[in-house]
Design a protein around this motif. Structure first.
Motif, PDB file in Angstrom:
ATOM      1  N   GLU A 130     -33.143  26.540   6.055  1.00 29.12           N
ATOM      2  CA  GLU A 130     -31.789  26.926   5.663  1.00 29.12           C
ATOM      3  C   GLU A 130     -30.737  26.143   6.448  1.00 29.12           C
ATOM      4  OE1 GLU A 130     -34.152  29.187   6.540  1.00 29.12           O
ATOM      5  OE2 GLU A 130     -34.594  30.092   4.594  1.00 29.12           O
ATOM      6  N   VAL A 131     -30.928  26.052   7.761  1.00 26.06           N
ATOM      7  CA  VAL A 131     -29.956  25.328   8.592  1.00 26.06           C
ATOM      8  C   VAL A 131     -30.003  23.842   8.264  1.00 26.06           C
ATOM      9  CG1 VAL A 131     -29.238  24.785  10.962  1.00 26.06           C
ATOM     10  CG2 VAL A 131     -30.047  27.086  10.405  1.00 26.06           C
ATOM     11  N   GLU A 132     -31.195  23.305   8.050  1.00 23.51           N
ATOM     12  CA  GLU A 132     -31.311  21.894   7.658  1.00 23.51           C
ATOM     13  C   GLU A 132     -30.609  21.638   6.329  1.00 23.51           C
ATOM     14  OE1 GLU A 132     -35.120  19.935   7.856  1.00 23.51           O
ATOM     15  OE2 GLU A 132     -35.647  21.045   9.676  1.00 23.51           O
ATOM     16  N   ALA A 133     -30.726  22.573   5.393  1.00 21.75           N
ATOM     17  CA  ALA A 133     -30.063  22.428   4.090  1.00 21.75           C
ATOM     18  C   ALA A 133     -28.548  22.447   4.255  1.00 21.75           C
ATOM     19  CB  ALA A 133     -30.517  23.537   3.139  1.00 21.75           C
ATOM     20  N   VAL A 134     -28.037  23.354   5.071  1.00 18.04           N
ATOM     21  CA  VAL A 134     -26.587  23.398   5.335  1.00 18.04           C
ATOM     22  C   VAL A 134     -26.138  22.072   5.935  1.00 18.04           C
ATOM     23  CG1 VAL A 134     -24.800  24.448   6.806  1.00 18.04           C
ATOM     24  CG2 VAL A 134     -26.415  25.905   5.558  1.00 18.04           C
ATOM     25  N   HIS A 135     -26.903  21.563   6.880  1.00 17.61           N
ATOM     26  CA  HIS A 135     -26.555  20.296   7.530  1.00 17.61           C
ATOM     27  C   HIS A 135     -26.551  19.143   6.525  1.00 17.61           C
ATOM     28  CE1 HIS A 135     -25.868  18.204  11.310  1.00 17.61           C
ATOM     29  NE2 HIS A 135     -26.725  17.267  10.949  1.00 17.61           N
ATOM     30  N   ALA A 136     -27.537  19.096   5.668  1.00 18.01           N
ATOM     31  CA  ALA A 136     -27.627  18.028   4.663  1.00 18.01           C
ATOM     32  C   ALA A 136     -26.520  18.155   3.623  1.00 18.01           C
ATOM     33  CB  ALA A 136     -28.995  18.059   3.986  1.00 18.01           C
ATOM     34  N   TYR A 137     -26.281  19.371   3.134  1.00 16.06           N
ATOM     35  CA  TYR A 137     -25.252  19.569   2.107  1.00 16.06           C
ATOM     36  C   TYR A 137     -23.858  19.280   2.647  1.00 16.06           C
ATOM     37  CZ  TYR A 137     -28.795  21.740  -0.876  1.00 16.06           C
ATOM     38  OH  TYR A 137     -29.907  21.978  -1.643  1.00 16.06           O
ATOM     39  N   THR A 138     -23.589  19.683   3.887  1.00 12.52           N
ATOM     40  CA  THR A 138     -22.253  19.400   4.428  1.00 12.52           C
ATOM     41  C   THR A 138     -22.065  17.903   4.656  1.00 12.52           C
ATOM     42  OG1 THR A 138     -22.983  19.934   6.685  1.00 12.52           O
ATOM     43  CG2 THR A 138     -21.846  21.671   5.461  1.00 12.52           C
ATOM     44  N   ALA A 139     -23.116  17.205   5.053  1.00 14.48           N
ATOM     45  CA  ALA A 139     -23.005  15.746   5.210  1.00 14.48           C
ATOM     46  C   ALA A 139     -22.682  15.098   3.869  1.00 14.48           C
ATOM     47  CB  ALA A 139     -24.303  15.169   5.786  1.00 14.48           C
ATOM     48  N   ASP A 140     -23.374  15.531   2.817  1.00 20.82           N
ATOM     49  CA  ASP A 140     -23.109  14.987   1.487  1.00 20.82           C
ATOM     50  C   ASP A 140     -21.698  15.353   1.008  1.00 20.82           C
ATOM     51  OD1 ASP A 140     -25.643  13.866   1.435  1.00 20.82           O
ATOM     52  OD2 ASP A 140     -26.510  15.499   0.245  1.00 20.82           O
ATOM     53  N   ALA A 141     -21.269  16.568   1.283  1.00 24.58           N
ATOM     54  CA  ALA A 141     -19.916  16.990   0.890  1.00 24.58           C
ATOM     55  C   ALA A 141     -18.857  16.168   1.617  1.00 24.58           C
ATOM     56  CB  ALA A 141     -19.722  18.478   1.181  1.00 24.58           C
ATOM     57  N   ILE A 142     -19.086  15.893   2.891  1.00 24.22           N
ATOM     58  CA  ILE A 142     -18.149  15.041   3.643  1.00 24.22           C
ATOM     59  C   ILE A 142     -18.092  13.662   3.004  1.00 24.22           C
ATOM     60  CG2 ILE A 142     -17.796  13.833   5.842  1.00 24.22           C
ATOM     61  CD1 ILE A 142     -18.945  16.426   7.203  1.00 24.22           C
ATOM     62  N   PHE A 143     -19.250  13.109   2.674  1.00 20.84           N
ATOM     63  CA  PHE A 143     -19.288  11.783   2.058  1.00 20.84           C
ATOM     64  C   PHE A 143     -18.520  11.764   0.737  1.00 20.84           C
ATOM     65  CE2 PHE A 143     -21.550   8.565  -0.578  1.00 20.84           C
ATOM     66  CZ  PHE A 143     -21.085   7.455   0.097  1.00 20.84           C
ATOM     67  N   VAL A 144     -18.703  12.780  -0.087  1.00 19.84           N
ATOM     68  CA  VAL A 144     -17.986  12.857  -1.367  1.00 19.84           C
ATOM     69  C   VAL A 144     -16.478  12.956  -1.121  1.00 19.84           C
ATOM     70  CG1 VAL A 144     -17.573  14.310  -3.393  1.00 19.84           C
ATOM     71  CG2 VAL A 144     -19.911  13.772  -2.694  1.00 19.84           C
ATOM     72  N   LEU A 145     -16.065  13.789  -0.176  1.00 19.15           N
ATOM     73  CA  LEU A 145     -14.634  13.901   0.123  1.00 19.15           C
ATOM     74  C   LEU A 145     -14.062  12.592   0.671  1.00 19.15           C
ATOM     75  CD1 LEU A 145     -14.140  17.498   1.563  1.00 19.15           C
ATOM     76  CD2 LEU A 145     -13.693  16.644  -0.743  1.00 19.15           C
ATOM     77  N   VAL A 146     -14.841  11.879   1.447  1.00 19.98           N
ATOM     78  CA  VAL A 146     -14.394  10.579   1.957  1.00 19.98           C
ATOM     79  C   VAL A 146     -14.163   9.613   0.796  1.00 19.98           C
ATOM     80  CG1 VAL A 146     -15.146   8.527   3.247  1.00 19.98           C
ATOM     81  CG2 VAL A 146     -15.355  10.799   4.274  1.00 19.98           C
ATOM     82  N   LEU A 147     -15.084   9.594  -0.163  1.00 16.86           N
ATOM     83  CA  LEU A 147     -14.907   8.725  -1.333  1.00 16.86           C
ATOM     84  C   LEU A 147     -13.637   9.108  -2.105  1.00 16.86           C
ATOM     85  CD1 LEU A 147     -18.576   8.478  -2.682  1.00 16.86           C
ATOM     86  CD2 LEU A 147     -17.287   6.762  -1.367  1.00 16.86           C
ATOM     87  N   ILE A 148     -13.422  10.399  -2.294  1.00 22.17           N
ATOM     88  CA  ILE A 148     -12.208  10.868  -2.972  1.00 22.17           C
ATOM     89  C   ILE A 148     -10.974  10.457  -2.175  1.00 22.17           C
ATOM     90  CG2 ILE A 148     -10.904  12.940  -3.625  1.00 22.17           C
ATOM     91  CD1 ILE A 148     -13.689  14.228  -4.266  1.00 22.17           C
ATOM     92  N   HIS A 149     -11.051  10.588  -0.863  1.00 22.28           N
ATOM     93  CA  HIS A 149      -9.939  10.207   0.016  1.00 22.28           C
ATOM     94  C   HIS A 149      -9.578   8.727  -0.144  1.00 22.28           C
ATOM     95  CE1 HIS A 149      -7.504   9.696   3.602  1.00 22.28           C
ATOM     96  NE2 HIS A 149      -8.390   8.879   4.124  1.00 22.28           N
TER      97      HIS A 149
END
Length: 178
Positions: A130-149
């Motif tokens: 569960e914690v690994e999934a949160v870590h992976a999903y937040t990393a991907d979400a940051i990457f997506v937001l960076v692209l949008i930025h």
């Protein structure tokens, strides 16, 4: 005779913070071994940067203060009106959508740092899916937001006819000729 002048938008702290965040996140996302020592050092460095930025948001220079870029409906309407007129004010810092992006990224980085800390430093969570999934999903979400930025910076600079990259490199925005 008309001459151009510059206005300081981003102070040195904001510029160093921004580009260190870019470098450290990129290293952790694309290059460094997940869970490795360098990955952890970069992650803790990012956490330190986020804490420092939070403090700077209250005590830093004018454009860095959270109070000067509060997202609101009226601020959004004003920003959209400027975009429709193809001219953002030269003395503007973050727009209301940019403010939301900053808050979202800061929150995700806190979640990222927290989940990374739990996985590596708290025995109870070591190997937790569960914690690994949160870590992976937040990393991907940051990457997506960076692209949008990045796309938003390019579009807003073009539509709003305003320098956005130069101030993040030099701190200064060139004002139109008087």
């Amino acid at each position: 005779m008309t001459r151009q002048r510059d206005i300081v938008i981003w102070d040195g702290f904001i510029r160093v913070y921004h580009w260190l965040l870019v470098v450290l996140f990129s290293l952790n996302y694309f290059v460094l071994e997940p869970g490795g020592t360098l990955h952890q050092i970069a992650g803790y460095s990012i956490a330190g940067l986020i804490i420092a930025r939070f403090v700077w948001g209250f005590y830093g220079s004018h454009y860095a203060r959270f109070a000067n870029f509060k997202p609101s409906r009226s601020a959004l309407r004003k920003h959209l009106a400027h975009l429709r007129q193809r001219g953002l004010p030269a003395n503007s810092g973050h727009n209301p959508v940019g403010a939301l992006m900053i808050y979202a990224l800061m929150g995700l980085f806190v979640l990222q740092a927290g989940s990374g800390f739990l996985m590596e430093e708290v025995d109870y969570f070591f190997g937790s899916d569960e914690v690994e999934a949160v870590h992976a999903y937040t990393a991907d979400a940051i990457f997506v937001l960076v692209l949008i930025h990045v796309v938003a910076v390019v579009l807003v600079a073009w539509i709003g006819r305003i320098q956005l990259l130069r101030p993040m490199l030099t701190g200064k925005r060139r004002l139109p000729k008087e």
